[in-house]
Design a protein around this motif. Structure first.
Motif, PDB file in Angstrom:
ATOM      1  N   SER A 202       0.930  -1.082   0.032  1.00 26.00           N
ATOM      2  CA  SER A 202       0.040   0.085   0.007  1.00 26.00           C
ATOM      3  C   SER A 202       0.789   1.221   0.252  1.00 26.00           C
ATOM      4  O   SER A 202       0.518   2.170  -0.719  1.00 26.00           O
ATOM      5  CB  SER A 202      -0.915  -0.024   1.448  1.00 26.00           C
ATOM      6  N   ILE A 232      -4.062  -5.223  -4.346  1.00 29.16           N
ATOM      7  CA  ILE A 232      -3.066  -4.123  -4.771  1.00 29.16           C
ATOM      8  C   ILE A 232      -3.394  -3.612  -6.163  1.00 29.16           C
ATOM      9  O   ILE A 232      -3.138  -2.487  -6.706  1.00 29.16           O
ATOM     10  CB  ILE A 232      -1.589  -4.315  -4.429  1.00 29.16           C
ATOM     11  N   GLU A 235      -5.962  -1.337  -6.072  1.00 29.28           N
ATOM     12  CA  GLU A 235      -5.606  -0.201  -5.713  1.00 29.28           C
ATOM     13  C   GLU A 235      -4.871   0.791  -6.575  1.00 29.28           C
ATOM     14  O   GLU A 235      -4.959   1.869  -6.944  1.00 29.28           O
ATOM     15  CB  GLU A 235      -4.881  -0.508  -4.305  1.00 29.28           C
TER      16      GLU A 235
END
Length: 365
Positions: A202, A232, A235
């Motif tokens: 992150s 991820i 993300e």
């Protein structure tokens, strides 16, 4: 020569075993080499060993938990089951030598091999010896270590020798003309181990979002680990990073030797294998030690490098202050500092570790 390699769980146990096997093959092209891993779905040997082209067997074994955990009942049952499986496998393969690289998967094979009078060796790459290595050390013929501090913690081995860490890498220079895809001046490679690391993933997303436009001629190549890859990836897409021409996200880096060789800056954990390979290639690195390891040994590894001017150190608790982004930015702007870090970390390399290990195998046989 017939060789049975055993070890597994994480890539940190599997890759050293593959490196040792490759070294044996280099000296003995006709050697018959097979691997034994656990039957756990998460065992990285099932992927990495197969890709390396070696035969792979499995035994039903799993790791132990804290002493009060009821799951240890299953572990005790599998210890007995795996012992029988290991004896049958050894009887069928008839190895001249059995070599382990730590992790719970290596215990039944090395333990039964020693009982059967077969030459046995184990390599421990970590600073703190694992439970399997500690239990095996008085039973097998040779314990090989990476760190001197590890040899001080093993008191009852028949033979104990420090050899460094086996490596899949070769220390060789790389020129810009050798570098792979894209027209980039610099390359940053980042990863958190074979399983990934959620916090580091992150934070690298946030760092790359900030730095990708600031350094358009720098490639940011990040491995999220298979376990955390889907999260991820979403993300990265939510922040538009999948559209950036200088950003690459993968689940696992199978050509790590190539990627590390090309890198100008490495952002990584501070495990034994990662440090050894970074040192062997002389790479400027920012170490982000995992806070979830025994005795906090990754922080101790990273702090020793930092104090020697051989690497930068950023702890996860400093993520909220933007320390990782600042450290990456600073090193991308400072060619001299990166060169200095790369030069200093070479002092921690064991360039002939593979040959030393092969020498121990020859001595035993």
């Amino acid at each position: 020569m017939r060789v049975l390699m055993t070890g597994g769980g994480t890539a940190g146990h599997v890759n050293p075993a593959i490196a040792i096997a490759n070294t044996i093959k280099k000296h003995n092209p006709e050697a018959e080499i097979a691997f034994v891993c656990s039957s756990q779905k998460s065992d990285k040997a099932q992927d990495l060993v197969t890709r390396a082209g070696y035969e792979l067997y499995r035994v039903n074994i799993c790791g132990s938990y804290q002493i009060w955990n009821l799951k240890n009942i299953k572990t005790l049952i599998l210890m007995a089951v795996s012992a029988g499986q290991a004896r049958r496998l050894i009887g069928e393969f008839k190895p001249d030598v059995i070599i382990g690289t730590g992790g719970f998967a290596c215990y039944p094979v090395l333990n039964e091999g020693a009982k059967m009078g077969i030459p046995t060796l184990v390599h421990e790459s970590n600073a703190i010896p694992g439970r399997a290595v500690r239990k095996l050390s008085p039973k097998i013929d040779c314990v090989m270590t990476n760190f001197q501090s590890t040899t001080d913690l093993i008191k009852n081995a028949k033979r104990l020798v420090r050899v460094g860490n086996p490596s899949l890498f070769e220390a060789k220079p790389v020129s810009l003309s050798d570098k792979s895809e894209g027209d980039f001046d610099k390359r940053v490679i980042s990863f958190g181990g074979s399983g990934g690391a959620e916090n580091l993933n992150s934070e690298m997303c946030r760092s790359i979002e900030t730095l990708a436009d600031e350094f358009p001629r720098t490639q940011f190549y990040h491995a999220a680990g298979k376990r955390d890859y889907a999260r991820i990836k979403a993300e990265f897409e939510a922040h538009g990073l999948d559209k950036k021409p200088n950003v690459v996200l993968v689940d696992y880096i199978y050509d790590m030797d190539k990627r590390m060789t090309e890198a100008d800056l490495v952002v990584c954990r501070a495990g034994a294998m990662t440090i050894s390979e970074t040192a062997l290639l002389g790479k400027a690195a920012i170490f982000v030690p995992s806070p979830f390891v025994a005795a906090n040994h990754q922080y101790k590894n990273a702090k020793a490098l930092y104090d020697a001017g051989a690497g930068e150190l950023v702890e996860e608790r400093e993520f909220s202050d933007g320390r990782l982004t600042d450290a990456i930015r600073s090193l991308l702007r400072d060619d001299r500092r990166r060169e200095e870090l790369g030069k200093n970390i070479r002092a921690f390399a064991e360039a002939d570790a593979n040959e030393q290990i092969y020498g121990e195998i020859k001595r035993l046989l």
